[in-house]
Design an enzyme around this catalytic site. Structure first.
Site, PDB file in Angstrom:
ATOM      1  CG  LEU A 120      -1.978  -1.021   1.393  1.00 43.98           C
ATOM      2  CD1 LEU A 120      -2.698  -0.842   2.729  1.00 43.98           C
ATOM      3  CD2 LEU A 120      -2.971  -0.958   0.244  1.00 43.98           C
ATOM      4  CG  ASP A 121       0.582   4.219  -3.000  1.00 41.72           C
ATOM      5  OD1 ASP A 121       1.412   3.400  -3.433  1.00 41.72           O
ATOM      6  OD2 ASP A 121      -0.277   4.779  -3.717  1.00 41.72           O
ATOM      7  NE  ARG A 122       6.374   8.046   4.545  1.00 33.96           N
ATOM      8  CZ  ARG A 122       7.663   8.350   4.681  1.00 33.96           C
ATOM      9  NH1 ARG A 122       8.467   8.246   3.650  1.00 33.96           N
ATOM     10  NH2 ARG A 122       8.144   8.748   5.847  1.00 33.96           N
ATOM     11  CB  THR A 162      -2.836   4.076   0.751  1.00 33.52           C
ATOM     12  OG1 THR A 162      -2.693   4.884  -0.420  1.00 33.52           O
ATOM     13  CG2 THR A 162      -4.131   3.290   0.661  1.00 33.52           C
ATOM     14  NE  ARG A 166      -1.400   8.566  -5.004  1.00 31.28           N
ATOM     15  CZ  ARG A 166      -0.143   8.684  -4.564  1.00 31.28           C
ATOM     16  NH1 ARG A 166       0.515   7.615  -4.115  1.00 31.28           N
ATOM     17  NH2 ARG A 166       0.448   9.861  -4.587  1.00 31.28           N
TER      18      ARG A 166
END
Length: 221
Positions: free
Chosen positions: A55-57, A59, A157
């Site tokens: 997961l993105d930082r 998110t 995104r």
């Protein structure tokens, strides 16, 4: 502590509710990452768990970790084959023109010395497909549910910003900064298993969504 945010656990898997701001991989800036929490997530096992996906930082939400190598391989195959069901919630800075739809937009990585890297729409990129629907609208923003079929980097995104014309609120790469950080949350995860019950996890709507006016009541509407 991350150990206090377990959404699912059994002998081969656990799902944690990853907070926004915690990177999965150790970042170059030396900040704490998931790696710093793994020892506290053993729950009686000698082996440390291992993240199956990313997961993105910024998110938050459902993150699957495996508790042994054989399970890790099976879970990775489930992700790669498209067998995993993922549900995301996002607040967008804007309102899509339709109530629901599907975005088919291939993505590729673009890197420049001046601006760094980002993902962009590219017909020659990797196929990327996301289903979406508007949950509610307030104050020129919209709460949107995303169900990605593929798992490309920054997929939701970019699909929001370029496919719907409304970036995720607080997304400084594809949109603009916001007072509540990036409002993207991995709210649900279902991983099929042969001979065992599916892994099913749901992460509660985070406080930053409520601060932006899209709390649990808005999601349930």
């Amino acid at each position: 502590m991350l150990a206090d945010h377990i959404l699912f656990i059994d002998g081969e898997a656990l799902v944690v509710d990853k907070p926004s701001g915690l990177p999965v991989d150790p970042p170059r800036d030396g900040a704490l990452s998931l790696e710093n929490h793994l020892q506290a997530l053993t729950f009686g096992f000698q082996r440390w768990p291992q993240a199956v996906h990313r997961l993105d930082r910024d998110t938050s939400g459902c993150l699957l970790l495996s508790r042994n190598p054989k399970a890790h391989k099976r879970f990775q195959q489930a992700f790669e084959s498209g067998g995993v069901t993922k549900l995301y919630l996002a607040v967008l800075d804007g309102v899509p023109g339709d109530a629901a739809g599907t975005i088919d937009m291939a993505l590729a990585k673009l890197s420049t010395r001046e601006a760094g890297w980002r993902m962009v729409a590219d017909a020659n990129g990797k196929p990327s497909r996301t289903h979406w629907r508007v949950v509610t609208i307030a104050g020129g923003q919209s709460l949107v549910e995303f169900r990605p079929e593929t798992g490309r980097t920054h997929q939701i995104r970019v699909h929001a910003a370029q496919g719907l014309g409304a970036a995720v609120s607080g997304d400084t790469v594809y949109g603009r900064a916001g007072p509540h950080g990036m409002l993207l949350h991995a709210a649900g995860l279902t991983v099929p298993r042969v001979g065992k019950p599916d892994i099913v996890a749901q992460a509660p709507v985070p406080e930053r969504f409520a601060q932006a006016g899209f709390g649990a009541d808005a999601v349930a509407a």
